[in-house]
Enzyme design. Structure first.
Site, PDB file in Angstrom:
ATOM      1  N   GLY A 336       0.801  -1.207   0.000  1.00  0.00           N
ATOM      2  CA  GLY A 336       0.000   0.000   0.000  1.00  0.00           C
ATOM      3  C   GLY A 336       0.839   1.263   0.000  1.00  0.00           C
ATOM      4  O   GLY A 336       2.062   1.210   0.049  1.00  0.00           O
ATOM      5  N   ASP A 449      11.806  -9.255   2.968  1.00  0.00           N
ATOM      6  CA  ASP A 449      11.974  -8.175   2.003  1.00  0.00           C
ATOM      7  C   ASP A 449      12.904  -7.094   2.540  1.00  0.00           C
ATOM      8  O   ASP A 449      12.611  -5.905   2.487  1.00  0.00           O
ATOM      9  CB  ASP A 449      10.609  -7.597   1.626  1.00  0.00           C
ATOM     10  CG  ASP A 449      10.630  -6.893   0.274  1.00  0.00           C
ATOM     11  OD1 ASP A 449      11.613  -7.089  -0.477  1.00  0.00           O
ATOM     12  OD2 ASP A 449       9.689  -6.146  -0.036  1.00  0.00           O
TER      13      ASP A 449
END
Ligand SMILES: *[C@@H]1O[C@H](CO)[C@@H](O)[C@H](O)[C@H]1NC(C)=O
Ligand SMILES: *[C@@H]1O[C@H](CO)[C@@H](O)[C@H](O)[C@H]1NC(C)=O
Ligand SMILES: *[C@@H]1O[C@H](CO)[C@@H](O)[C@H](O)[C@H]1NC(C)=O
Ligand SMILES: *[C@@H]1O[C@H](CO)[C@@H](O)[C@H](O)[C@H]1NC(C)=O
Ligand SMILES: *[C@@H]1O[C@H](CO)[C@@H](O)[C@H](O)[C@H]1NC(C)=O
Ligand SMILES: *[C@@H]1O[C@H](CO)[C@@H](O)[C@H](O)[C@H]1NC(C)=O
Ligand SMILES: *[C@@H]1O[C@H](CO)[C@@H](O)[C@H](O)[C@H]1NC(C)=O
Ligand SMILES: *[C@@H]1O[C@H](CO)[C@@H](O)[C@H](O)[C@H]1NC(C)=O
Ligand SMILES: *[C@@H]1O[C@H](CO)[C@@H](O)[C@H](O)[C@H]1NC(C)=O
Length: 661
Positions: A336, A449
């Site tokens: 997002g 990540d």
């Protein structure tokens, strides 16, 4: 359960509303002439449903204000276009009623981004592109024939054939009439009635194409008593019963709502629309939620959140970010966009607005909330609150004043060059944050990540690891987890890319890449064909004993050479091709903090050689066709192409999670 009660209440109310409408609907021809026709694309943002509701409302007021029985809306984000066309013989009042009734049916398509419905008196369509000049659409054009034979009791001496011919002539003539009369015509001949209506957004030529096609459809209805052809741009109907008004044509149309009955109908229909919209949205939301519920027990989460008082109202956060104004946007993560927000008490926070996106959306949301709320460490971005009640899910984080690490390392016009000391601080802090994730808290967490753009720097340039959207916990009994591939190419460990094998060592690999990037001031570009990746470059220089050449030239040689060598060595250790040879994060902290002479940092043995081409051949030769790499094939291709673009700023490829079902 309260959900069920809500649903039942909704339907009871709706049924009574529709029953109330029944007597009114005959006049405005607010009866459904086609089924509800929905498209296939689904909304990808949570703001879609609010936009839908808002634009359908705007369409209503545009229609009320328009001089004709036609209105459109356009120009929104997410793209949303809508059209309402009442047949011209309808009075304004009847038109508003017809629209109001059709509007209650259209939300049945949500969350699909395209829908249309033909009523006997009007047509409503919404879609994600400007379709206003579309005349025919073979996929959705349809007809509706009454099964009752039409010529039975009538005075057609020639039987069916004569009825056929008459209707054929009528349809032909009413089409001509419409083409000569701005898209609308009604005709009667020997007790058969015809009506043709093109949408007002069509040109005469587009109208002709549409009516010609509808004519063919309608003729296929013969010898039925009633036939309707319904195309993307027009409506054509014949019937043995008079179904249109011809006395209201011309001056007869009243403006506004005159009859109290009609007013009530419009109001009730509008209420019904709102309820159906929210019901449809709610149902879609519940569907997703339910799937999630089966997988994880949510009770724990909501309980702890209700207790902790970490909740904010959606409206509060909407205001705090000035309605997600673009000027407040801080960045874009995988799950997002992040906005800067100022709470009523003056506190500055970062608000992450999660994309409404299928199962992954909810998955990531709950992962993030569940995990982060339990985690607290000086080198991890702190989750302050969340909002799950509003139209979209929001996460509120502490605001980290500086930009992410990549801006300090790679930006062309850097505001500030990080000193060697600052870089060492970032490396150590990141290592500590990661070590905490890997074992310092009650759950073992793999971040998956780690990359320089996920490391934020606070005002003292102390690092904070962000974006836990991809984190996954795993039990102590399982040595690795391979549910899917997620991460950013260039930072992903080879065993993870090739075999989907995920352990803490995958994070160690990513950390090693970040360490080398920090020391060298260069991005690890996995797709540079000639110069090779940063890892290769450093490995070569290390082998040649020329490590000082690898260090960021912007430091102007201002760094302790011995320490620089050690840092590169740690980076190379962490990025070794064999996961087993990589140190754990705890060991990395030891290497970084112990300065004593006989505590030697091991010598890295294996070069990683992680570039796309090497990976590709590695993956192809590794036999298994179900290897995640096969699935990644497309991503590789597209990114290699985009990497040949003139931009020197290489944007890291993000590989979104793919389930390996
Ligand atoms: C509209 O939706 C379709 C899927 O139905 C999609 O392929 C297309 O890209 C979308 N167009 C826009 C402008 O969003
Ligand atoms: C239509 O417009 C009139 C004024 O032009 C207004 O009084 C009326 O409330 C409007 N009706 C609807 C349903 O918006
Ligand atoms: C639609 O967009 C055009 C410009 O692209 C604008 O002129 C027109 O007013 C818009 N119509 C509506 C109903 O918003
Ligand atoms: C509709 O208009 C757009 C440009 O406004 C044009 O590109 C498109 O081809 C037109 N479509 C049809 C069906 O005429
Ligand atoms: C078909 O038409 C007849 C007479 O026009 C009407 O009574 C009947 O309800 C219609 N049936 C349908 C299924 O529309
Ligand atoms: C006319 O009516 C017959 C029914 O006997 C039907 O089979 C035929 O398709 C109709 N012809 C046309 C041109 O509509
Ligand atoms: C159609 O129009 C033509 C010429 O205006 C007329 O001769 C014919 O009778 C009309 N047919 C019907 C079925 O209305
Ligand atoms: C179209 O209308 C004009 C007058 O408005 C009339 O002269 C002409 O004959 C009409 N054409 C057809 C094909 O009906
Ligand atoms: C309109 O209605 C009148 C009767 O009120 C009728 O004589 C006339 O033929 C009708 N016109 C059409 C086009 O249906």
């Amino acid at each position: 359960m309260t959900h069920k009660t809500t649903i039942i209440l909704t339907w009871v109310t709706l049924t009574s509303i529709l029953l109330t409408l029944q007597p009114v609907t005959c006049e405005p021809r607010a009866t459904q002439a086609s089924r509800l026709i929905c498209g296939s694309g689904r909304a990808t943002t949570a703001s879609y449903i609010p936009t839908f509701v808002q634009q359908m409302e705007r369409l209503s007021s545009n229609l009320n204000n328009s001089q004709t029985n036609f209105a459109t809306t356009n120009n929104t984000s997410p793209p949303f276009y809508a059209l309402i066309q009442c047949h011209k013989d309808l009075s304004r009042t009847d038109c508003l009623v017809c629209y109001a009734v059709s509007r209650t049916a259209v939300p049945g398509c949500l969350p699909v981004t395209a829908g249309r419905i033909f009523m006997d008196g009007c047509f409503v369509r919404y879609d994600n592109y400007s379709f206003f000049n579309e005349s025919v659409d073979p996929k959705t054009d349809t007809r509706n024939c009454n099964s009752t034979s039409g010529f039975g009791g009538r005075d057609f001496k020639g039987g069916v054939l004569e009825f056929n011919t008459s209707v054929g002539g009528l349809v032909e003539n009413v089409t001509k009439l419409a083409l000569n009369n701005s898209g609308f015509g009604v005709l009667e001949w020997r007790g058969v009635y015809g009506l043709a209506q093109c949408w007002e957004s069509l040109s005469v030529e587009e109208c002709r194409v549409c009516l010609d096609s509808a004519k063919k459809e309608v003729m296929g209805c013969l010898p039925s008593a009633d036939g309707r052809g319904m195309n993307a741009g027009c409506f054509l109907r014949y019937s043995t019963q008079k179904f249109y008004e011809n006395d209201s044509l011309g001056g007869g149309g009243s403006s506004g709502l005159s009859s109290p009955g009609a007013k009530v109908a419009v109001v009730l229909a509008a209420v019904a629309f709102l309820m159906i919209s929210s019901f449809a949205g709610y149902a879609a939301y519940m569907r997703i939620l339910k799937r999630r519920e089966e997988k994880k027990n949510m009770g724990m989460l909501s309980n702890s959140f209700n207790k902790s008082g970490l909740k904010y109202k959606y409206e509060t956060l909407e205001k705090a970010t000035n309605f997600f104004d673009i000027s407040n946007k801080l960045g874009q993560g995988g799950a997002g966009s992040v906005y800067k927000g100022t709470l009523p008490n003056g506190d500055v926070v970062a608000v992450k607005r999660l994309f409404f996106n299928t199962r992954q959306w909810v998955d990531e949301f709950f992962n993030e909330v569940n995990l982060i709320s339990a985690i607290e460490h000086k080198n991890l971005v702190k989750l302050l609150a969340c909002s799950i009640e509003g139209p979209e899910s929001l996460l509120v984080y502490e605001f980290v004043p500086n930009k992410s690490l990549d801006h300090f390392l790679f930006d062309k016009d850097k505001v500030q060059i990080l000193s060697w000391k600052q870089r060492m601080g970032v490396i150590l802090g990141t290592a500590e944050g990661l070590a905490y994730l890997h074992g310092g808290c009650h759950v073992r967490i793999i971040h998956r990540d780690i990359k320089s753009s996920n490391i934020l720097l606070d005002k003292d340039f102390s690092p904070k690891i962000a974006d836990f959207g991809l984190v996954r916990t795993f039990g102590a009994d399982r040595s690795h987890l391979s549910t899917g591939i997620a991460g950013t190419l260039g930072y992903m460990a080879p065993e993870y890319i090739v075999r989907g094998q995920l352990t803490e060592k995958a994070d160690v690999f990513s950390f090693g890449v970040v360490v080398l990037e920090i020391a060298c001031g260069k991005r690890n570009n996995a797709f540079v064909e000639d110069s090779g990746s940063l890892l290769q470059t450093v490995w070569k220089l290390y082998k040649d004993g020329a490590v000082a050449e690898a260090i960021d030239p912007l430091l102007d040689g201002e760094f302790p050479e011995q320490e620089a060598l050690q840092v590169l060595q740690i980076g190379l250790l962490c990025t070794q091709a064999s996961a087993a040879l990589r140190p754990s994060m705890t060991q990395v902290i030891e290497f970084l903090t112990t300065k004593d002479e006989d505590h030697q940092i091991p010598i890295p043995h294996q070069p990683p050689f992680l570039n796309a081409r090497a990976l590709m051949s590695q993956g192809l030769s590794s036999s298994s066709t179900s290897s995640p790499l096969t699935k990644l094939g497309l991503s590789y291709t597209t990114t290699s192409q985009s990497s040949t673009a003139p931009s020197s700023e290489w944007a890291p490829l993000r590989i979104d999670e793919m389930s390996t079902s």
